[in-house]
Design an enzyme around this catalytic site. Sequence first.
Site, short mmCIF file in Angstrom:
data_model
loop_
_atom_site.label_atom_id
_atom_site.label_comp_id
_atom_site.label_asym_id
_atom_site.label_seq_id
_atom_site.Cartn_x
_atom_site.Cartn_y
_atom_site.Cartn_z
CB CYS A 134 -1.52 3.70 4.38
SG CYS A 134 -2.63 2.95 3.20
CG ASN A 185 2.27 -1.80 5.61
OD1 ASN A 185 3.43 -1.89 6.00
ND2 ASN A 185 1.74 -2.65 4.75
CD GLU A 241 1.69 6.11 2.13
OE1 GLU A 241 1.38 5.18 2.91
OE2 GLU A 241 1.62 6.01 0.90
CB CYS A 278 -1.87 8.06 1.79
SG CYS A 278 -2.00 6.65 2.90
CB CYS A 292 -3.50 4.46 -1.39
SG CYS A 292 -3.96 5.05 0.25
CD GLU A 347 -1.30 -5.87 5.47
OE1 GLU A 347 -1.35 -7.09 5.66
OE2 GLU A 347 -1.00 -5.35 4.39
N1 THU Z 1 -0.23 0.60 1.70
C1 THU Z 1 0.44 1.62 2.31
O1 THU Z 1 0.96 1.47 3.42
N2 THU Z 1 0.51 2.81 1.66
C2 THU Z 1 -0.03 3.05 0.44
O2 THU Z 1 0.01 4.18 -0.03
C3 THU Z 1 -0.61 1.96 -0.34
C4 THU Z 1 -0.88 0.71 0.42
C5 THU Z 1 -0.32 -0.67 2.41
C6 THU Z 1 -1.69 -1.00 2.94
C7 THU Z 1 -1.66 -2.48 3.02
O3 THU Z 1 -1.12 -2.86 4.27
C8 THU Z 1 -0.68 -2.91 1.93
O4 THU Z 1 0.01 -1.74 1.55
C9 THU Z 1 -1.34 -3.53 0.70
O5 THU Z 1 -2.32 -2.72 0.20
#
Ligand code: THU
Length: 184
Positions: free
Chosen positions: A101, A90, A103, A139, A136, A92
Amino acid sequence: MLPGEDARAGEIPLMRRGWEFEGRKTLRVCRPRPVSKSQGKFAMQLTDKNRQDLWKAATQALSQAYAPYSRLRVGASVLTANGHIYAGANVENASYGLSLCAERAAIAQAVAAEGPSMRLKAVAVASSQPGALTPCGACRQVILEFGSAALVLFPGEEGLLEVPITELLPHAFRLSKEALPGEK
Ligand code: THU
């Protein structure tokens, strides 16, 4: 049982330090049955080596996460129909909604390497948080785009779950052929 399917939902060994599942040396894989006969027919089969390779790549990738805001590091790996594994973490942003994300980062790596015909066999997700973490909704939609028979591996309450994407995203949004430019 499907041809070639390993019926065991059991423990697979994790050989190296640094990619255990919550400190355990083995990974308990809970394999749910295919959702329906038609899905079962097209469902991908993974070997224990596939699972180990995916889990290793996902757990290694999470150390590369850029997550200064949530502090949740996520790593994902994808196994393509060509048999290659790609990983992502991920990423940010100070403008929170722009965060990417793991994925989708892994899928972008796979497309960059294999081009637009890239198809997914499986996706694995690992994170720095103990306990369950499921991909999520956004994704799930992106995974479906590249493999409607893809299997998704993620930590459940009791072990690694292996669930077809169509079970994670039932009644998914799809564009009708008529809606696509040049298809009329
Ligand atoms: N996140 C992911 O990388 N994948 C997911 O399926 C759920 C959330 C990350 C996004 C963000 O950087 C952190 O988790 C908190 O939401």
